[in-house]
Enzyme design. Structure first.
Site, short mmCIF file in Angstrom:
data_model
loop_
_atom_site.label_atom_id
_atom_site.label_comp_id
_atom_site.label_asym_id
_atom_site.label_seq_id
_atom_site.Cartn_x
_atom_site.Cartn_y
_atom_site.Cartn_z
N ARG A 177 0.82 -1.21 0.00
CA ARG A 177 0.00 0.00 0.00
C ARG A 177 0.85 1.27 0.00
O ARG A 177 0.45 2.31 0.53
CB ARG A 177 -0.98 0.00 1.18
CG ARG A 177 -1.92 -1.20 1.21
CD ARG A 177 -2.79 -1.26 -0.03
NE ARG A 177 -3.62 -2.46 -0.05
CZ ARG A 177 -3.35 -3.56 -0.74
NH1 ARG A 177 -2.25 -3.62 -1.47
NH2 ARG A 177 -4.14 -4.60 -0.70
N SER A 227 -11.49 -1.55 3.21
CA SER A 227 -10.71 -2.00 4.37
C SER A 227 -10.00 -0.80 4.99
O SER A 227 -9.23 -0.11 4.33
CB SER A 227 -9.67 -3.04 3.96
OG SER A 227 -10.30 -4.20 3.46
N GLU A 297 -5.06 2.01 6.49
CA GLU A 297 -4.83 1.95 5.05
C GLU A 297 -5.48 3.15 4.37
O GLU A 297 -4.97 3.66 3.38
CB GLU A 297 -5.42 0.65 4.51
CG GLU A 297 -5.26 0.43 3.03
CD GLU A 297 -5.74 -0.94 2.59
OE1 GLU A 297 -6.38 -1.01 1.54
OE2 GLU A 297 -5.48 -1.93 3.30
#
Length: 311
Positions: A177, A227, A297
């Site tokens: 990420r 998420s 995230e």
């Protein structure tokens, strides 16, 4: 707020009518349906217009915030100062041989579908990721064992100074990420994916399988940013949250999903402040119970609402 609007008045003469919007409510441009207003919301229709905006902003020291599809972003309730740049009108996708070239305002879902139509395999994992191609570069988006780093060959960018530059895959610095696009202030314009020839029926079958898995497990009936937390090494964030007894926990209109504990959903007109308060509550609870620090995230941008000063 008005300061940057005044500074940017000359931009109205440099860009086509309808490109610049003042005090644009960003809740209309985010998946969570939250967030304050942008001083200036600019939607260029070409690389040259994008370059004009960046050069002007650099020369006049106006902050620029890039907003993609708003699917992995929380915009704070105070909104965003300066220029918020949206490249969603740059959305062309072409296929030649085993290469797919996509402008960064296109959705990664559409890129996946276009690859399928050209009988190219390698982007099936992206068939349910609700972001732009540019956002996928920024986060090294991935799902179900695939990630952008596996297939991205080169990217055309604009630097903060408004200069064009092409980055090769050796320069992407991809991690979980993370990428060079998040570390440096590059504005990605288009990317070239190197895929492989495949069988359309098999590609479609894989996409159908991933779509069913997503619809079965994820709370798609409510606004969310997907998420919220990165996966801790050797663990699953959702499992830690579930085992902490947090599913169904609410702060205001924000709730830890009862369907998938890794999601925080907007069930009743939540504010960004409520949403982020719940994020911090989840982080603290998991840390207290398991000693694990969950890292977000989702990206948070903008400013909090200024509290009035009492006499």
């Amino acid at each position: 707020m008005k300061r940057y609007i005044e500074i940017c008045k000359p931009l109205w003469t440099l860009l086509p009518e309808g490109t610049i919007h003042e005090d644009e409510r960003l809740c209309k441009h985010t998946y969570t349906q939250m967030g304050g207003a942008a001083d200036l919301f600019i939607t260029p229709q070409s690389y040259e217009e994008t370059q004009t905006v960046l050069k002007f902003a650099h020369e006049h020291r106006v902050p620029v915030t890039l907003l993609g599809n708003g699917s992995n972003v929380i915009v704070k309730d105070g909104g965003i100062r300066g220029i918020t740049l949206s490249l969603k009108k740059l959305n062309t996708i072409t296929c030649t041989g085993v290469e797919l070239v996509a402008q960064t305002g296109a959705t990664i879902i559409e890129a996946s579908r276009r690859a399928r139509d050209a009988e190219l395999t390698g982007l099936e994992f992206a068939c349910g990721i609700p972001g732009t191609v540019g956002g996928a570069f920024y986060m090294n988006a991935g799902a179900y064992g695939g990630q952008i780093a596996d297939v991205l060959e080169s990217v055309l960018v604009l630097t903060e100074q408004g200069e064009f530059k092409t980055l090769s895959k050796e320069e992407f610095d991809f991690d979980y990420r993370k990428s060079v696009f998040s570390a440096k202030r590059y504005i990605a314009l288009e990317g070239t994916f190197r895929l492989q020839k495949g069988d359309m029926a098999q590609i479609q079958a894989k996409m159908d399988e991933l779509t069913i898995a997503r619809e079965t497990k994820q709370p798609l009936e409510y606004p969310s940013c997907g998420s919220v937390f990165k996966r801790p090494p050797g663990m699953f964030a959702g499992k830690l949250i579930q085992d902490s007894g947090l599913q169904g926990t609410r702060i205001g209109g924000a709730e830890v999903s009862k369907k998938h504990a890794g999601f925080i959903v907007n069930v009743d007109n939540a504010t960004a402040t409520e949403y982020m308060s719940l994020v911090r509550h989840v982080q603290q609870t998991v840390k207290d119970k398991f000693g694990v620090e969950l890292e977000t995230e989702v990206i948070t941008i903008g400013e909090d609402i200024e509290e009035p000063v009492s006499d």
